[in-house]
Write an enzyme that holds these catalytic residues in place. Structure first.
Site, PDB file in Angstrom:
ATOM      1  N   ARG A   1      -3.982  22.037 -14.221  1.00 47.03           N
ATOM      2  CA  ARG A   1      -2.933  21.159 -14.722  1.00 47.03           C
ATOM      3  C   ARG A   1      -3.108  20.856 -16.211  1.00 47.03           C
ATOM      4  NH1 ARG A   1      -0.379  16.458 -10.801  1.00 47.03           N
ATOM      5  NH2 ARG A   1       0.815  15.403 -12.390  1.00 47.03           N
TER       6      ARG A   1
ATOM      7  N   ARG B   1       0.812  -1.230   0.000  1.00 50.29           N
ATOM      8  CA  ARG B   1       0.000   0.000   0.000  1.00 50.29           C
ATOM      9  C   ARG B   1       0.840   1.272   0.000  1.00 50.29           C
ATOM     10  NH1 ARG B   1      -2.503  -3.166   3.563  1.00 50.29           N
ATOM     11  NH2 ARG B   1      -4.316  -4.253   2.718  1.00 50.29           N
TER      12      ARG B   1
ATOM     13  N   HIS C   1       7.626  10.993 -28.402  1.00 50.72           N
ATOM     14  CA  HIS C   1       6.554  11.768 -27.764  1.00 50.72           C
ATOM     15  C   HIS C   1       6.789  13.271 -27.978  1.00 50.72           C
ATOM     16  CE1 HIS C   1       3.539  13.010 -24.927  1.00 50.72           C
ATOM     17  NE2 HIS C   1       4.443  13.673 -24.239  1.00 50.72           N
TER      18      HIS C   1
ATOM     19  N   HIS D   1      -0.480  18.547 -26.750  1.00 56.40           N
ATOM     20  CA  HIS D   1      -0.683  17.114 -26.541  1.00 56.40           C
ATOM     21  C   HIS D   1      -1.961  16.573 -27.169  1.00 56.40           C
ATOM     22  CE1 HIS D   1       2.680  17.560 -23.880  1.00 56.40           C
ATOM     23  NE2 HIS D   1       2.654  16.286 -23.551  1.00 56.40           N
TER      24      HIS D   1
ATOM     25  N   ASN E   1      -0.973  20.331 -21.051  1.00 48.12           N
ATOM     26  CA  ASN E   1      -1.266  19.540 -22.245  1.00 48.12           C
ATOM     27  C   ASN E   1      -1.157  20.337 -23.542  1.00 48.12           C
ATOM     28  OD1 ASN E   1      -1.645  17.087 -21.038  1.00 48.12           O
ATOM     29  ND2 ASN E   1      -3.794  17.482 -20.597  1.00 48.12           N
TER      30      ASN E   1
ATOM     31  N   HIS F   1      -1.124  13.542 -29.220  1.00 50.36           N
ATOM     32  CA  HIS F   1      -1.584  12.177 -28.912  1.00 50.36           C
ATOM     33  C   HIS F   1      -2.256  11.542 -30.118  1.00 50.36           C
ATOM     34  CE1 HIS F   1      -1.591  12.863 -24.291  1.00 50.36           C
ATOM     35  NE2 HIS F   1      -0.494  12.235 -24.681  1.00 50.36           N
TER      36      HIS F   1
ATOM     37  N   LYS G   1       2.464  11.502 -10.865  1.00 48.08           N
ATOM     38  CA  LYS G   1       1.660  10.557 -11.651  1.00 48.08           C
ATOM     39  C   LYS G   1       2.541   9.366 -12.000  1.00 48.08           C
ATOM     40  CE  LYS G   1      -0.451  13.178 -14.965  1.00 48.08           C
ATOM     41  NZ  LYS G   1      -1.259  13.192 -16.184  1.00 48.08           N
TER      42      LYS G   1
ATOM     43  N   GLU H   1      -5.228  17.223 -10.945  1.00 45.87           N
ATOM     44  CA  GLU H   1      -5.779  17.563 -12.245  1.00 45.87           C
ATOM     45  C   GLU H   1      -7.205  18.066 -12.183  1.00 45.87           C
ATOM     46  OE1 GLU H   1      -4.742  14.215 -14.923  1.00 45.87           O
ATOM     47  OE2 GLU H   1      -3.246  15.652 -15.567  1.00 45.87           O
TER      48      GLU H   1
ATOM     49  N   GLU I   1       9.418  19.485 -24.823  1.00 46.07           N
ATOM     50  CA  GLU I   1       8.646  19.709 -23.587  1.00 46.07           C
ATOM     51  C   GLU I   1       9.181  20.937 -22.844  1.00 46.07           C
ATOM     52  OE1 GLU I   1       5.924  18.135 -22.576  1.00 46.07           O
ATOM     53  OE2 GLU I   1       5.943  16.108 -23.435  1.00 46.07           O
TER      54      GLU I   1
ATOM     55  N   LYS J   1       6.418  23.407 -14.358  1.00 45.84           N
ATOM     56  CA  LYS J   1       5.590  22.235 -14.049  1.00 45.84           C
ATOM     57  C   LYS J   1       5.284  22.171 -12.554  1.00 45.84           C
ATOM     58  CE  LYS J   1       4.281  17.587 -14.640  1.00 45.84           C
ATOM     59  NZ  LYS J   1       4.341  16.291 -15.271  1.00 45.84           N
TER      60      LYS J   1
HETATM   61  N1  LIG Z   1       4.239  10.467 -15.156  1.00 48.69           N
HETATM   62  C1  LIG Z   1       4.127  11.520 -15.930  1.00 48.69           C
HETATM   63  O1  LIG Z   1       3.617  12.572 -15.524  1.00 48.69           O
HETATM   64  C2  LIG Z   1       4.652  11.428 -17.325  1.00 48.69           C
HETATM   65  C3  LIG Z   1       4.805  12.586 -18.093  1.00 48.69           C
HETATM   66  C4  LIG Z   1       5.362  12.470 -19.362  1.00 48.69           C
HETATM   67  C5  LIG Z   1       5.744  11.220 -19.852  1.00 48.69           C
HETATM   68  N2  LIG Z   1       5.564  10.112 -19.077  1.00 48.69           N
HETATM   69  C6  LIG Z   1       5.989   8.787 -19.559  1.00 48.69           C
HETATM   70  O2  LIG Z   1       7.398   8.808 -19.748  1.00 48.69           O
HETATM   71  C7  LIG Z   1       7.744   7.808 -20.706  1.00 48.69           C
HETATM   72  C8  LIG Z   1       8.774   8.366 -21.648  1.00 48.69           C
HETATM   73  O3  LIG Z   1       9.908   8.714 -20.915  1.00 48.69           O
HETATM   74  P1  LIG Z   1      11.305   9.107 -21.607  1.00 48.69           P
HETATM   75  O4  LIG Z   1      11.070  10.026 -22.724  1.00 48.69           O
HETATM   76  O5  LIG Z   1      12.187   9.509 -20.507  1.00 48.69           O
HETATM   77  O6  LIG Z   1      11.750   7.773 -22.316  1.00 48.69           O
HETATM   78  P2  LIG Z   1      12.291   6.347 -21.852  1.00 48.69           P
HETATM   79  O7  LIG Z   1      12.198   6.130 -20.409  1.00 48.69           O
HETATM   80  O8  LIG Z   1      11.569   5.420 -22.759  1.00 48.69           O
HETATM   81  O9  LIG Z   1      13.820   6.413 -22.278  1.00 48.69           O
HETATM   82  C9  LIG Z   1      14.159   6.584 -23.636  1.00 48.69           C
HETATM   83  C10 LIG Z   1      15.365   5.770 -24.016  1.00 48.69           C
HETATM   84  O10 LIG Z   1      16.540   6.388 -23.503  1.00 48.69           O
HETATM   85  C11 LIG Z   1      17.338   5.442 -22.797  1.00 48.69           C
HETATM   86  N3  LIG Z   1      18.023   6.206 -21.771  1.00 48.69           N
HETATM   87  C12 LIG Z   1      17.518   6.721 -20.625  1.00 48.69           C
HETATM   88  N4  LIG Z   1      18.431   7.466 -20.006  1.00 48.69           N
HETATM   89  C13 LIG Z   1      19.568   7.397 -20.739  1.00 48.69           C
HETATM   90  C14 LIG Z   1      20.856   7.975 -20.619  1.00 48.69           C
HETATM   91  N5  LIG Z   1      21.159   8.815 -19.625  1.00 48.69           N
HETATM   92  N6  LIG Z   1      21.777   7.679 -21.575  1.00 48.69           N
HETATM   93  C15 LIG Z   1      21.457   6.874 -22.623  1.00 48.69           C
HETATM   94  N7  LIG Z   1      20.250   6.323 -22.800  1.00 48.69           N
HETATM   95  C16 LIG Z   1      19.319   6.596 -21.871  1.00 48.69           C
HETATM   96  C17 LIG Z   1      16.374   4.411 -22.309  1.00 48.69           C
HETATM   97  O11 LIG Z   1      17.039   3.191 -22.102  1.00 48.69           O
HETATM   98  C18 LIG Z   1      15.371   4.347 -23.453  1.00 48.69           C
HETATM   99  O12 LIG Z   1      15.837   3.498 -24.463  1.00 48.69           O
HETATM  100  C19 LIG Z   1       6.449   7.374 -21.360  1.00 48.69           C
HETATM  101  O13 LIG Z   1       6.091   6.106 -20.889  1.00 48.69           O
HETATM  102  C20 LIG Z   1       5.435   8.411 -20.890  1.00 48.69           C
HETATM  103  O14 LIG Z   1       4.123   7.888 -20.790  1.00 48.69           O
HETATM  104  C21 LIG Z   1       5.038  10.200 -17.833  1.00 48.69           C
HETATM  105 ZN   LIG Z   2       4.320  15.221 -22.811  1.00 45.19          ZN
END
Ligand SMILES: NC(=O)c1ccc[n+]([C@@H]2O[C@H](COP(=O)([O-])OP(=O)(O)OC[C@H]3O[C@@H](n4cnc5c(N)ncnc54)[C@H](O)[C@@H]3O)[C@@H](O)[C@H]2O)c1
Ligand SMILES: [Zn+2]
Length: 359
Positions: free
Chosen positions: A235, A117, A259, A242, A239, A246, A139, A231, A181, A221
């Protein structure tokens, strides 16, 4: 070292930004005083930076390396981490350090939210996107085979440590993805940030302005989520770009755009929509278009059918009777929510963006 406060009731925490920020991790862990600390990371991130994290944590903390392809932000990935937490003897007073990009942060954060939990976690983001976006706001979650980010929770980390030195190994395209972003945060609330990003060099790694830009984006942010943890409304401004973004990700089955690239296209769409409504002066619109384009080339839209994009937008859960709410810029540094954008307006904006006219 710059520190950004996320003020969320009793769950407030700081985002620490800087080259070498990992150095302060031991102090942060000591303040949480966990009975046991474990690390969740990915094989790739660990290969590049595992030594640095281990040095920072001192003792050899148990670790799980889970694949960080988007497809592994799944029930299977979650199960793997739950198993690991149990086998490592983590109890209610344990601490999970999530060391990776947004996939690892969302997955490990959600595992921490659900295990017993809820146990404490600290975010150590390693991509630009995760530093300025996914690690702030609490999130966390996983994908369902039928829908992205369907299963999740709000579970704020105890702290976020964003060490810019980790970005040196990030592939160029991933760095650019995060830069969209950062630019978005500028358009939403910070003109100076927008200007600095548009003057940044193609390779962000050695850019002296990086620390200030990441800090400013985190501030945008953090300020928004601090006023609207769950949200309620505010918040939504995050977007910007987005809604169309999306839809572009969906019609290309998440294969064509990163993305950030999809969000870049979405900001261009929002700029055209806003100027067509008379909300955004042409000069500012052209600055936004040039700012987005200045970050580099994005995969094209010319073969994508407008009708398919429009149908996807009409299925957006926020759409009402064919009309879709949009976040639109009114100047660089301010956006508004427009609840009733019509399909005709969107079609006109898509034409400006260069989508294909027919299915
Ligand atoms: N929780 C939230 O509020 C929120 C907001 C935006 C996005 N997200 C989520 O985030 C995810 C995308 O995250 P991301 O863009 O960080 O991508 P990711 O986590 O997929 O990483 C992208 C790639 O970079 C590599 N990588 C990571 N750090 C590295 C480094 N320092 N050196 C070399 N390679 C590295 C990873 O292995 C991966 O192949 C999605 O799942 C999305 O839904 C969540
Ligand atoms: Zn985004």
């Amino acid at each position: 070292m710059p520190e950004v406060a996320v003020e969320i009731g009793p769950h407030g925490y700081s985002v620490h930004v800087g080259r070498g920020a990992l150095e302060i991790l031991p102090g942060i862990v000591a303040a949480v005083a966990p009975a046991r600390t474990v690390v969740v990371s990915s094989p790739r991130v660990w290969r590049h930076h595992g030594d640095a994290l281990q040095r920072a944590l001192g003792a050899e903390a148990p670790r799980a390396l889970v694949a960080d392809a988007e497809g592994r932000k799944s029930r299977r990935g979650l199960e793997q981490i739950h198993d690991f937490l149990l086998h490592s003897g983590v109890g209610r007073d344990g601490l999970v350090v999530a060391f990776g990009g947004g996939v690892i942060g969302d997955l490990a954060g959600f595992a921490a939210a659900t295990y017993m939990r809820g146990v404490d976690w600290i975010g150590v983001p390693t991509t630009l996107l995760s530093m300025v976006d996914s690690s702030i706001g609490g999130k966390v979650g996983i994908n369902h085979p039928g829908a992205k980010n369907l299963i999740g929770a709000f579970h704020q980390p105890r702290a976020v440590v964003a060490d810019l030195a980790l970005l040196a190994t990030l592939p160029r395209r991933e760095a650019r993805s995060g830069a969209y972003e950062v630019l978005k945060c500028g358009v939403i609330a910070d003109r100076a940030l927008f200007d600095s990003v548009t003057h940044a060099p193609a390779s962000l790694a050695g850019w002296p302005g990086l620390e200030a830009a990441v800090t400013a984006a985190c501030r945008v942010k953090a300020a928004i989520v601090s006023r609207d943890e769950r949200e309620g409304g505010l918040r939504r401004v995050l977007n910007l770009g987005h809604t169309i973004g999306h839809a572009l990700e969906t019609v290309t089955a998440y294969r064509r755009f990163t993305h950030g690239e999809a969000v870049g296209w979405g900001m261009i769409g929002a700029a055209w929509l806003a100027s067509a409504r008379g909300l955004l002066p042409d000069i500012a619109r052209d600055e936004i278009l040039a700012g987005v384009d200045g970050l580099g080339r994005r995969p094209p839209l010319s073969d994508l059918a407008e009708d398919e994009i429009l149908e996807t937008l009409a299925r957006d859960k926020k759409a009402r009777r064919g009309r879709v709410p949009f976040i639109l810029p009114v100047r660089i540094g301010e956006v508004v929510v427009e609840p009733d954008v019509t399909p005709e307006e969107i079609r006109a904006a898509l034409r400006r963006m260069g989508t294909g006219p027919r299915a």
